[in-house]
Scaffold this motif. Sequence first.
Motif, PDB file in Angstrom:
ATOM      1  N   GLU A  30     -31.733 -26.801   1.337  1.00 44.44           N
ATOM      2  CA  GLU A  30     -30.413 -26.186   1.494  1.00 44.44           C
ATOM      3  C   GLU A  30     -29.940 -25.557   0.198  1.00 44.44           C
ATOM      4  OE1 GLU A  30     -30.441 -26.116   5.070  1.00 44.44           O
ATOM      5  OE2 GLU A  30     -28.511 -25.474   4.279  1.00 44.44           O
ATOM      6  N   GLU A  31     -30.213 -26.233  -0.915  1.00 50.89           N
ATOM      7  CA  GLU A  31     -29.804 -25.669  -2.214  1.00 50.89           C
ATOM      8  C   GLU A  31     -30.576 -24.390  -2.535  1.00 50.89           C
ATOM      9  OE1 GLU A  31     -28.265 -29.687  -4.554  1.00 50.89           O
ATOM     10  OE2 GLU A  31     -30.418 -29.287  -4.453  1.00 50.89           O
ATOM     11  N   LYS A  58     -31.774 -22.277  -0.253  1.00 52.27           N
ATOM     12  CA  LYS A  58     -31.200 -21.236   0.616  1.00 52.27           C
ATOM     13  C   LYS A  58     -29.879 -20.729   0.042  1.00 52.27           C
ATOM     14  CE  LYS A  58     -33.122 -22.774   5.051  1.00 52.27           C
ATOM     15  NZ  LYS A  58     -32.803 -23.410   6.343  1.00 52.27           N
ATOM     16  N   HIS A  59     -29.080 -21.646  -0.440  1.00 44.45           N
ATOM     17  CA  HIS A  59     -27.790 -21.270  -1.004  1.00 44.45           C
ATOM     18  C   HIS A  59     -27.979 -20.369  -2.218  1.00 44.45           C
ATOM     19  CE1 HIS A  59     -23.673 -21.854  -2.604  1.00 44.45           C
ATOM     20  NE2 HIS A  59     -23.396 -21.923  -1.311  1.00 44.45           N
ATOM     21  N   ALA A  95     -28.778 -16.843  -1.192  1.00 43.56           N
ATOM     22  CA  ALA A  95     -27.888 -16.219  -0.204  1.00 43.56           C
ATOM     23  C   ALA A  95     -27.500 -14.794  -0.591  1.00 43.56           C
ATOM     24  CB  ALA A  95     -26.641 -17.071  -0.003  1.00 43.56           C
ATOM     25  N   THR A 139     -29.243 -13.647   6.165  1.00 45.42           N
ATOM     26  CA  THR A 139     -29.551 -14.101   4.804  1.00 45.42           C
ATOM     27  C   THR A 139     -30.385 -15.375   4.906  1.00 45.42           C
ATOM     28  OG1 THR A 139     -27.713 -15.638   4.543  1.00 45.42           O
ATOM     29  CG2 THR A 139     -27.241 -13.301   4.132  1.00 45.42           C
ATOM     30  N   MET A 142     -29.438 -18.186   4.383  1.00 45.18           N
ATOM     31  CA  MET A 142     -28.610 -19.251   4.960  1.00 45.18           C
ATOM     32  C   MET A 142     -28.634 -19.245   6.496  1.00 45.18           C
ATOM     33  SD  MET A 142     -27.028 -20.632   2.280  1.00 45.18           S
ATOM     34  CE  MET A 142     -25.477 -21.350   2.812  1.00 45.18           C
TER      35      MET A 142
END
Lengths: 154, 788
Positions: free
Chosen positions: A124-125, A127-128, A131, B715, B717
Amino acid sequence: MLHEITLNVNGELHIVPVKSHHTLLTVLREQLGITSPKRGCENGECGACTVLYDGKPVNSCMVLAVEAEGHVIETVESLAKNGELHPLQKSFIEHNAVQCGFCTPGMLMSAKGLLAENPHPTEEEIKHALAGNLCRCTGYVRIIDAIKDVADHS
Amino acid sequence: MTKQTTDPVGKSVPRIDAYDKVTGAVQYVDDLQFGPGLYYGKLVHSPHAHAIIKKVDVSKALAVPGVKAIVTGEDTPHRMGLYMQDRYIFARDRVRYYGEPVAGVVAISEEIAEQAAKLVEVEYEVLQPVFDPYEAAQPDAPLLHPDMAEYQWPPFIFPEPGTNISEHFKLRKGKVTDEGVDPEVWAQCAAIVEKTFRLPQIQHVPIEPHVAVARWDLSGEVTLWSPSQSPFAQRDLLAQGLGIPHGNVRVISPYVGGGFGGKAGISIEANVVVMAKAVKGHPVKVRMTREEEFFCTNVRQSLYAHTKIGCDKDGHVLAMETAYYFGGGGYNDYGVNIARAAGYSCTGPYSIPNVKGDSHSVYTNTPIGSAMRGFGMPEIHWGIEQIMDRLADEIGMDPAEFRRINCVKTGDTILTGMKMPAVDLVQCIDKVTEAINWGKEEPPSAPHKKRGKGIAIMWKAPAMPPNPGSSAIVRFNEDATVNVYVGAQDIGQGAFTVAAQMAAQVLGIPYEWVRVSVNPVDTKYSPYEWQTVASRITWSMGNAVRAAANHARTQILEIVAKYWDEDPADLDIKNGVVISYKSEREQPLKKMVVYGLPNENYEGWQGGPIIGSGKFMPTYVTNLDPDTGQGARAVVHYTVGAQAIDLEVDTETGEVEILKIASAYDVGKAINPDLVMTQIEGGAVHGMSSAFEGMFFDENGRLKNPSLVDYKIATAMDIPKEIHGDIVETPLEDGPWGARGVGEHVMVQTAPAIANAIYNATGVRFDDLPLSAEKIYRAIHAQEEQEQ
């Protein structure tokens, strides 16, 4: 109006006359011939022009060249050392994280900035952190895998 | 050369272009250096969607210091076009979309050109615009091209002058007339679904915007540097449009920073060439801003589809009537051929005995609708795949089983009368349903979320003229490394890598010995390639590379056989060494492939530098009857595939989260399995993103969302939590090692698969794209209110 400034790019000092309104991206590409930061939107939306600015990823299209004086700028050209690819570069090749390649330099610099701050990020980090870097080819999957692989083995 | 990969076909060797791409060494057009003689250009865009040009006054703009030239429609008297020759390079009498180039300003800097462009004064008489393709097809619609009858078009296109219809493809199969399918057939149907679907125009959004540099030498030679999927087609169009010999036009295309069809055909390139003509000897560069990229380059067409399909109580689809109206935009680039492709494939991947299909390309006052990844197919599958789901629902059959029963199978006589080449779509359905635990209800992650699964299948043929050709050259170096030359482009899909794999396989040398000498593709030096489009390169270029490598291999074997006094049939090349299975002799390729072999005691030599050339062109595609669309062979082949999706809908926000996309495609033979997987993964995300994308115009035809903030693409995300891919390999008869293309197919049915999963989760259906959280939220709550 022209300003003579000194830019620290990839460990070298460049004395360069720049226009007040020219961005760091324009000066890197058109005056210094450093073309890995790509022009994708010139509006801070796509991330193709990402460089490290004192170690942190920034959109070089959103920084005026005159502001960059006194700061340390890094681009993809500085990643390989003595002919040896950076682990992120190797991992991008191994994971087929590259397709058309246009977003790749920006992705690599965002990834390097992330790992410098957070050497073992979660998915998740990662992907963040990506972004702000758009990619239309890969679906990001392999890019995330490639970064995770480097983080897991460092 | 430490690693040596022998017999590389079928192996996931690393991309041949990856090293240069991760080091920043790769040069795209805007990275090329042209020196201080470089001029810059800016286009002047029409501020109206439909207007007559009364007067163009460039005097104020020309007076700006630093301005070198200004060109207008006065300078471009010839009509040009990929299929329909329907446009002037700069608008002359009339503008047909907001943003159409009306003039081009050349100056010593981009800033000066931009300022001067604002001073070009154009007087317009505004006309009534029409945006909706169905409205535009009506007899009383404002006419965009009153002179259509004068245009030129190829014989397989059927425009209707006096209307806005630039192509009308008719498909008639079984018990059917122009009125429709026989009522008796409809009477046999246990379930009939009839719906209207609408899709907006969408944009390719390559991360590299369009850019072109052109130089017109005093000698008359024209050079264009453009990121192009179609360097040879651009050369052809420019030579025709400018009335100069093909040999005088040189198109140089280095790597392309994302194509997806948007860099096929021609958009701003011709404008830049004309601007360069005005300042001969100076290169002129024009770069699209991201905003211009949205409205001044080609986009995916909009679609209005009205479709009716019926099946019997056992789930056999019996009849289909469908009318497609593609919003072609102000001019056709690929547009007419998109409607044609959607016509001859109008049923989607189903065997249906009675079909009436009418597919139209319609001029509309919107940006030029042209090729985008899978053209025509994502658009028509949106409706077809939802109707099939509804039919299965109505007769109480599992939607996956419904598709297994009805989908096209090898040897079927498909809608055009052609026999379906070998494919295994049922296996694709089996793979994706297995991957997604099809039929198993799984709980949502929170009480306010609803979870559902959906499936969709697809087909697509390469949509192209009947005879697009490919050619290739292989050339040995002294150390037996090989340079492979192709005119195909690597737009990220890995074309250069598979070219190297194929050459190495045939020549019996390791993959690492091959260099692909095609960067840039240069029409002056590269062998001919029609275009890098239609998912045709692995197949068509691949056949040419294989032929070229075989040509070289044959020469080598003949030389060595003669030298050894053996039969070439007993010889082979393994790991860079010619071997004889008969005498067990060995001869390394090194040196001999350039210097040849010495006779005994050096009394003369045999052989010489080895160069192989090869070509491929399909020769078997036939004409289709203009009234029925029937013919022996409509297309070269089809690629088929399935996708299944597991998702959650947040009922409090309307947001959709994709938990898993499973895809399976029948690629014939995966030359590089991991590169196929990267297409499948990237395509799944592109397909997902496309379901939420749309270009929106105000009442004057001005695009309201020409930025990456207002036009959102997926994106990192947004991607599905899990992306699964399976490769099915049913060999294609005339594919290299059985291979067929897959680059476009991977996003064709994603949007309807999502819609079917949303229905499964919420019971709500959507006929129009894009999906949006707001639309989903409102629909779910409207349904709840209705139920109360």
